[in-house]
Design a protein around this motif. Structure first.
Motif, PDB file in Angstrom:
ATOM      1  N   THR A 194     107.401 -12.730 -70.344  1.00 52.25           N
ATOM      2  CA  THR A 194     107.333 -11.874 -71.530  1.00 52.25           C
ATOM      3  C   THR A 194     105.868 -11.608 -71.859  1.00 52.25           C
ATOM      4  N   TRP A 195     105.630 -10.554 -72.642  1.00 52.49           N
ATOM      5  CA  TRP A 195     104.262 -10.238 -73.052  1.00 52.49           C
ATOM      6  C   TRP A 195     103.662 -11.389 -73.848  1.00 52.49           C
ATOM      7  N   GLN A 196     104.435 -11.961 -74.774  1.00 56.43           N
ATOM      8  CA  GLN A 196     103.918 -13.081 -75.549  1.00 56.43           C
ATOM      9  C   GLN A 196     103.641 -14.273 -74.642  1.00 56.43           C
ATOM     10  N   LEU A 249     100.265 -13.804 -73.221  1.00 55.79           N
ATOM     11  CA  LEU A 249      99.219 -14.147 -74.187  1.00 55.79           C
ATOM     12  C   LEU A 249      99.111 -15.661 -74.363  1.00 55.79           C
ATOM     13  N   ASP A 250     100.252 -16.338 -74.374  1.00 51.87           N
ATOM     14  CA  ASP A 250     100.242 -17.802 -74.492  1.00 51.87           C
ATOM     15  C   ASP A 250      99.564 -18.431 -73.273  1.00 51.87           C
ATOM     16  N   THR A 281     104.817  -1.847 -76.280  1.00 51.68           N
ATOM     17  CA  THR A 281     104.809  -2.025 -77.739  1.00 51.68           C
ATOM     18  C   THR A 281     105.537  -0.907 -78.479  1.00 51.68           C
ATOM     19  N   GLU A 336      96.151  -3.731 -79.346  1.00 50.51           N
ATOM     20  CA  GLU A 336      96.763  -4.812 -78.570  1.00 50.51           C
ATOM     21  C   GLU A 336      96.008  -5.019 -77.256  1.00 50.51           C
ATOM     22  N   ALA A 394     108.193  -6.893 -73.565  1.00 55.23           N
ATOM     23  CA  ALA A 394     108.307  -7.666 -74.807  1.00 55.23           C
ATOM     24  C   ALA A 394     109.319  -8.789 -74.662  1.00 55.23           C
TER      25      ALA A 394
END
Length: 459
Positions: A192-194, A197-198, A238, A265, A336
């Motif tokens: 996932t996109w998050q 980032l994580d 997004t 973003e 996402a």
């Protein structure tokens, strides 16, 4: 991206070696023939070409921006058609293709077939020369329906009429990484996109002396285009494909709040001094770092992540193994959620300017699995097709095989490169320039996009 297409093709072709494109003559025996060279020689049965008829003595002219050495592979891929039908393909590659094709149409001297590198260019040709661009004949329509996704066929369609079919293709939604570095640090490919980032934050925490991302957008006259790909990919993730289409077609302003949010973003990665620019400098260094060298930090161990298309594989140093367990590999830039699968890519389209039967036959061949397989067999790494009839075993790179899987998977929502669909003054002009200014000296997102909006042609 209009001008950069040609140089990308040359970059890929330069990385292909040992092709040995010497063709064997057609046998008068059972019609089972071989052509090509290198490690694999394409096989074909002339019985499969009976559908195109006897074209002995017919000549079909092809005009394109694909020049040598990649043009050698194109010509080699026509051998089965020429040998089995008797037709001759008169191939002309030109670095002035996009400027000269309209001139030729205006002068009444069109080629029979042209390879159009942008859907936006196709639409302008249909609008400006409605009597010159020929609708696809039924065999081509049938191939487009059977072997290409609806999205790919739509990019060759203008006002409900299919004019063009895909030729080559590429996938841009990739992040390059080192499988060994991931294994050593216990990192997993994010879904996932998050999650991406994580992972970025985890890399920062675990490796205080190494920036997780490396990037570069310098590309000669095309400087800035890699940053436009970043924004296009993130708009899809997004704001979604519908908003992406509205933005690309200028149905909403270029600086719509949703697009500003998407660029912010992107800035969360590319303008974050904690995240970039691994092994290359600070944020501003992205503007001057050569695109074709900016991923070197992956095998060098000075960065972990680099967003670039499948064709970036041509830029790795000789001896770097591209494989899931090799020195470098790439994973899909996630959406996402795991079920959200936008896919950004590009390619060229076959367009006819003559309705002669032999021209229609050659167009049908180029839209068929026969051609896609012949092309794959005379090409090294770096070439793929969105034709679902292509035998993926013929693709010589794991990234090419992965790209093909994504392009032909109906669960992914494909969208063509946005700048390639925009007016040339924007897509290959102000959009590139303003993204450079966004990086260095650090112009804000609203100003960047508003400047492009002000440059959009009024008609």
């Amino acid at each position: 991206m209009k001008r950069i297409q040609q140089s990308r093709g040359l970059t890929l072709a330069a990385a292909v070696t040992g092709l040995g494109l010497v063709l064997t003559a057609c046998s008068s025996g059972d019609g089972d023939n071989t052509s090509g060279g290198g490690d694999a020689e394409p096989t074909f049965d002339c019985a499969d070409f009976e559908q195109y008829g006897d074209l002995e003595g017919k000549t079909i002219s092809v005009y394109t921006s694909i020049v040598d050495p990649e043009a050698e592979e194109q010509r080699a891929s026509y051998a089965p058609f020429e040998e089995c039908t008797g037709a001759t393909i008169d191939y002309e590659g030109s670095r002035e293709f996009e400027a000269q094709l309209p001139v030729r149409l205006e002068a009444g001297n069109p080629p029979d077939i042209a390879y159009i590198p942008q859907p936006g260019f196709l639409r302008s040709l249909v609008a400006d020369f409605p009597d010159a661009v020929q609708p696809a004949p039924q065999p081509v329509i049938d191939n487009a329906s059977e072997y290409y996704t609806e999205a790919w066929a739509e990019y060759g369609t203008v006002d409900g009429t299919l004019y063009a079919t895909p030729l080559g293709a590429n996938v841009k939604s990739f992040v390059w990484y080192s499988p060994a570095a991931f294994e050593e640090n216990g990192y997993e490919v994010p879904t996932t996109w998050q999650g991406l980032l994580d992972l970025t934050d985890q890399i920062v925490e675990d490796n205080p002396d190494i920036k997780p991302w490396c990037a570069g957008i310098e590309s000669g006259e095309g400087t800035g285009w890699p940053a436009t790909d970043w924004l296009e990919d993130v708009v899809l993730r997004t704001a979604g494909p519908d908003v992406y289409d509205q933005w690309v077609n200028h149905e909403i302003p270029f600086d719509d709040p949703q697009i500003v949010a998407a660029l912010d973003e992107v800035g969360g990665i590319l303008k974050n001094e904690d995240y970039v620019n691994g092994g290359l400098g600070n944020v501003a260094s992205i503007a001057s770092a050569p695109w074709n060298e900016s991923g070197n930090g992956i095998p060098d161990g000075t960065c972990f992540l680099h967003r670039a298309a499948n064709f970036y594989q041509a830029n790795w140093d000789e001896g770097i193994e591209v494989a899931e367990d090799g020195d470098v590999y790439a994973f899909y830039l996630p959406g996402a959620s795991e079920d959200d699968k936008p896919l950004l890519g590009g390619g060229e389209f076959v367009t006819a300017f003559s309705d002669r039967p032999e021209v229609g036959a050659f167009h049908a061949y180029l839209s068929s699995p026969q051609w896609a397989n012949a092309k794959a067999e005379v090409t090294g790494q770096g070439w793929i097709s969105a034709n679902s009839g292509l035998d993926p075993e013929l693709l010589q790179s794991p990234i090419d095989q992965l790209s093909f899987d994504l392009l032909t998977d109906e669960t992914y929502t494909f969208r063509f490169d946005g700048s390639d669909q925009m007016p040339g003054s924007v897509g290959a002009g102000s959009f590139w320039r303003e993204m450079v200014s966004w990086i260095s000296p650090g112009q804000d997102s609203q100003t960047t996009l508003s400047n492009v909006e002000a440059d959009w042609p009024s008609s």
